[in-house]
Design a protein around this motif. Structure first.
Motif, PDB file in Angstrom:
ATOM      1  N   CYS A  55     -33.267 -11.548  -5.308  1.00  0.00           N
ATOM      2  CA  CYS A  55     -34.432 -12.306  -5.231  1.00  0.00           C
ATOM      3  C   CYS A  55     -34.492 -12.751  -3.700  1.00  0.00           C
ATOM      4  CB  CYS A  55     -34.522 -13.366  -6.282  1.00  0.00           C
ATOM      5  SG  CYS A  55     -33.037 -14.579  -6.292  1.00  0.00           S
ATOM      6  N   LEU A  56     -33.338 -13.295  -3.016  1.00  0.00           N
ATOM      7  CA  LEU A  56     -33.278 -13.999  -1.575  1.00  0.00           C
ATOM      8  C   LEU A  56     -33.966 -12.819  -0.880  1.00  0.00           C
ATOM      9  CD1 LEU A  56     -30.019 -15.555  -2.018  1.00  0.00           C
ATOM     10  CD2 LEU A  56     -32.189 -16.575  -2.461  1.00  0.00           C
ATOM     11  N   THR A  57     -33.871 -11.734  -1.111  1.00  0.00           N
ATOM     12  CA  THR A  57     -34.742 -10.788  -0.239  1.00  0.00           C
ATOM     13  C   THR A  57     -36.273 -10.517  -0.224  1.00  0.00           C
ATOM     14  OG1 THR A  57     -34.162  -8.639  -1.417  1.00  0.00           O
ATOM     15  CG2 THR A  57     -32.416  -9.720  -0.210  1.00  0.00           C
ATOM     16  N   ARG A  58     -36.817 -11.284  -1.326  1.00  0.00           N
ATOM     17  CA  ARG A  58     -37.874 -11.065  -1.600  1.00  0.00           C
ATOM     18  C   ARG A  58     -38.815 -12.405  -1.576  1.00  0.00           C
ATOM     19  NH1 ARG A  58     -35.527  -7.563  -5.651  1.00  0.00           N
ATOM     20  NH2 ARG A  58     -35.525  -9.136  -7.081  1.00  0.00           N
ATOM     21  N   LEU A  59     -38.451 -13.144  -0.636  1.00  0.00           N
ATOM     22  CA  LEU A  59     -39.110 -14.558  -0.589  1.00  0.00           C
ATOM     23  C   LEU A  59     -40.517 -14.425  -0.176  1.00  0.00           C
ATOM     24  CD1 LEU A  59     -36.391 -16.824   1.188  1.00  0.00           C
ATOM     25  CD2 LEU A  59     -37.140 -16.526  -1.410  1.00  0.00           C
ATOM     26  N   PRO A  78     -39.669 -18.458   9.778  1.00  0.00           N
ATOM     27  CA  PRO A  78     -38.199 -18.711   9.171  1.00  0.00           C
ATOM     28  C   PRO A  78     -38.103 -20.010   8.197  1.00  0.00           C
ATOM     29  CG  PRO A  78     -38.785 -19.794  11.275  1.00  0.00           C
ATOM     30  CD  PRO A  78     -39.876 -19.040  11.195  1.00  0.00           C
ATOM     31  N   ASN A  79     -39.279 -20.389   7.877  1.00  0.00           N
ATOM     32  CA  ASN A  79     -39.184 -21.713   7.302  1.00  0.00           C
ATOM     33  C   ASN A  79     -38.300 -21.473   5.847  1.00  0.00           C
ATOM     34  OD1 ASN A  79     -41.651 -21.616   8.485  1.00  0.00           O
ATOM     35  ND2 ASN A  79     -41.500 -23.853   8.391  1.00  0.00           N
ATOM     36  N   LYS A  80     -38.892 -20.591   4.983  1.00  0.00           N
ATOM     37  CA  LYS A  80     -38.156 -20.405   3.600  1.00  0.00           C
ATOM     38  C   LYS A  80     -36.638 -19.849   3.702  1.00  0.00           C
ATOM     39  CE  LYS A  80     -42.028 -19.778   0.735  1.00  0.00           C
ATOM     40  NZ  LYS A  80     -42.707 -18.867  -0.480  1.00  0.00           N
ATOM     41  N   PRO A  81     -36.541 -18.767   4.673  1.00  0.00           N
ATOM     42  CA  PRO A  81     -35.107 -18.413   4.910  1.00  0.00           C
ATOM     43  C   PRO A  81     -34.133 -19.662   5.608  1.00  0.00           C
ATOM     44  CG  PRO A  81     -36.703 -16.809   5.891  1.00  0.00           C
ATOM     45  CD  PRO A  81     -37.590 -17.916   5.512  1.00  0.00           C
ATOM     46  N   CYS A  82     -34.487 -20.363   6.232  1.00  0.00           N
ATOM     47  CA  CYS A  82     -33.893 -21.435   6.868  1.00  0.00           C
ATOM     48  C   CYS A  82     -33.351 -22.296   5.687  1.00  0.00           C
ATOM     49  CB  CYS A  82     -34.395 -22.378   8.071  1.00  0.00           C
ATOM     50  SG  CYS A  82     -34.437 -21.247   9.409  1.00  0.00           S
ATOM     51  N   LEU A  83     -34.665 -22.866   4.802  1.00  0.00           N
ATOM     52  CA  LEU A  83     -34.259 -23.775   3.723  1.00  0.00           C
ATOM     53  C   LEU A  83     -33.156 -23.359   2.902  1.00  0.00           C
ATOM     54  CD1 LEU A  83     -34.856 -26.317   2.022  1.00  0.00           C
ATOM     55  CD2 LEU A  83     -36.495 -25.082   1.006  1.00  0.00           C
ATOM     56  N   MET A  84     -33.162 -21.971   2.624  1.00  0.00           N
ATOM     57  CA  MET A  84     -32.185 -21.496   1.561  1.00  0.00           C
ATOM     58  C   MET A  84     -30.935 -21.551   2.320  1.00  0.00           C
ATOM     59  SD  MET A  84     -33.755 -20.783  -1.149  1.00  0.00           S
ATOM     60  CE  MET A  84     -31.988 -20.119  -1.909  1.00  0.00           C
ATOM     61  N   LEU A  85     -30.882 -21.049   3.520  1.00  0.00           N
ATOM     62  CA  LEU A  85     -29.462 -21.292   4.079  1.00  0.00           C
ATOM     63  C   LEU A  85     -28.936 -22.561   4.154  1.00  0.00           C
ATOM     64  CD1 LEU A  85     -30.292 -18.713   7.195  1.00  0.00           C
ATOM     65  CD2 LEU A  85     -28.689 -18.268   5.503  1.00  0.00           C
ATOM     66  N   ASP A 115     -42.090 -18.478  -5.641  1.00  0.00           N
ATOM     67  CA  ASP A 115     -41.028 -17.368  -5.393  1.00  0.00           C
ATOM     68  C   ASP A 115     -40.594 -17.115  -6.744  1.00  0.00           C
ATOM     69  OD1 ASP A 115     -41.236 -16.131  -2.806  1.00  0.00           O
ATOM     70  OD2 ASP A 115     -40.874 -18.375  -2.433  1.00  0.00           O
ATOM     71  N   LYS A 116     -40.164 -15.542  -6.874  1.00  0.00           N
ATOM     72  CA  LYS A 116     -39.419 -15.094  -8.189  1.00  0.00           C
ATOM     73  C   LYS A 116     -38.017 -15.607  -8.178  1.00  0.00           C
ATOM     74  CE  LYS A 116     -43.006 -11.549  -8.923  1.00  0.00           C
ATOM     75  NZ  LYS A 116     -43.297 -10.066  -8.999  1.00  0.00           N
ATOM     76  N   GLY A 117     -37.451 -15.915  -9.160  1.00  0.00           N
ATOM     77  CA  GLY A 117     -36.070 -15.903  -9.062  1.00  0.00           C
ATOM     78  C   GLY A 117     -35.423 -14.881  -9.719  1.00  0.00           C
ATOM     79  N   ILE A 145     -29.902 -12.842   3.729  1.00  0.00           N
ATOM     80  CA  ILE A 145     -30.989 -13.573   4.226  1.00  0.00           C
ATOM     81  C   ILE A 145     -31.337 -13.329   5.984  1.00  0.00           C
ATOM     82  CG2 ILE A 145     -31.803 -15.920   4.881  1.00  0.00           C
ATOM     83  CD1 ILE A 145     -30.666 -16.800   2.190  1.00  0.00           C
ATOM     84  N   ILE A 146     -30.186 -13.202   6.549  1.00  0.00           N
ATOM     85  CA  ILE A 146     -30.374 -13.196   7.686  1.00  0.00           C
ATOM     86  C   ILE A 146     -30.642 -11.660   8.183  1.00  0.00           C
ATOM     87  CG2 ILE A 146     -28.910 -12.883   9.879  1.00  0.00           C
ATOM     88  CD1 ILE A 146     -27.056 -15.237   8.907  1.00  0.00           C
TER      89      ILE A 146
END
Length: 318
Positions: free
Chosen positions: A7-11, A22-29, A81-83, A146-147
């Protein structure tokens, strides 16, 4: 790739100049880093200064700017987003008050962090995903996904993000076991950087980002902290990076303590060196500190070691 991490690849991310925002990817990181440091211990996540500062650090790496980070946007829109279960909105569920839940769709997105925090201060990460991210190997896999997914055309940035996460994971291991921060460990430079980063994080959090002398607490709008982590007994003499060997101090008072012009004593009060002339107007900011109480952490585990306080007082200029 495990199903829970897919699910982290489908934000759902916006795009700027053809590149994923980069907002959501950086928050998840940032969340991954905080789970690995032991700061986040359950799927219920507090929206606190430490998490937001971590997000700003990562955003600055990704976008070369802190001022444009706007943390309230990913904190709000991540709820769409989907889990791991594939259901929309299950990845991130804000803990909204019941009255607000009924009208939240009418409010629109918040326009500031303060506005967001009036709506909610905690949110729930999907429990299956949280459980996966508690494992270091899964956390590393998630970060790599994510990266690769959101910064595919910038190998230089990928390298910087991986280096940042490597340090965050190493310092996080020390934060989870702070007793390991005492002892002569002449390891490689990476190990010393991880110890220093853990010392800084633990000390600043213990003092709630407030100076142990002046009581000043200031966090800039882009989440930089005024205070620094200062050793009581210098590391060169103590090999001790535990938070009980540290204080949070503003830079000027950190300098004054390191130059033995002021010292906290075992009586938990500040002492000013006799070498500081009280008749000189420019010295008053130091002289007024004499006999003032030492600001202490709320958690007794992190209160300064009496032996370290005695060392400081013994080294005060006479």
């Amino acid at each position: 790739m495990t199903d829970a991490l897919a699910c982290l690849t489908r934000l759902r991310v916006g795009h700027s100049r053809g590149k994923p925002a980069p907002n959501k990817p950086c928050l998840m990181l940032a969340i991954i880093c905080e789970i690995q440091s032991g700061h986040i211990t359950s799927s219920r996540i507090a929206i606190d200064e430490r998490l937001i500062a971590q997000y700003h650090d990562l955003y600055e790496l990704a976008a070369d700017s802190r001022q444009e980070a706007r943390p309230w946007l990913p904190l709000w829109f991540l709820a769409s987003d989907k889990g791991p279960d594939g259901q929309a909105g299950s990845l991130w569920q804000p803990d909204l008050p019941p009255a607000l839940s009924e009208v939240v769709d009418q409010l629109g997105a918040p326009r500031s962090l303060a506005q967001l925090l009036k709506r909610y201060t905690t949110a729930r990460l999907h429990p299956t995903l949280h459980a996966r991210l508690e494992s270091e190997s899964s956390a590393r896999e998630a970060a790599a996904l994510i990266i690769a997914s959101y910064f595919p055309s910038r190998p230089d940035l990928q390298t910087r993000l991986h280096d940042y996460l490597e340090l965050a994971f190493a310092s996080g291991a020390y934060e989870r076991a702070p007793e390991r921060l005492k002892g002569d460990q002449q390891g490689p430079p990476e190990q010393q950087r991880a110890r220093s980063a853990a010392f800084r994080s633990l000390v600043l959090e213990a003092y709630d980002y407030r100076c142990a002398a002046s009581r000043l607490r200031f966090i800039t709008p882009d989440f930089r902290f005024l205070v620094e982590a200062a050793h009581l007994i210098p590391f060169s003499a103590s090999q001790d990076d535990r938070p009980v060997n540290g204080l949070a101090l503003t830079p000027n008072l950190h300098w004054a303590m390191d130059n033995h012009l002021i010292a906290p004593g075992p009586d938990q009060r500040w002492h000013v060196s006799a070498a500081v002339d009280p008749l000189v107007v420019d010295n008053r900011w130091l002289c007024e500190l004499d006999q003032q109480p030492l600001v202490l952490p709320r958690d007794p585990r992190w209160q300064p070691d009496p032996d370290a306080l005695a060392w400081r007082l013994d080294h005060l200029q006479r």
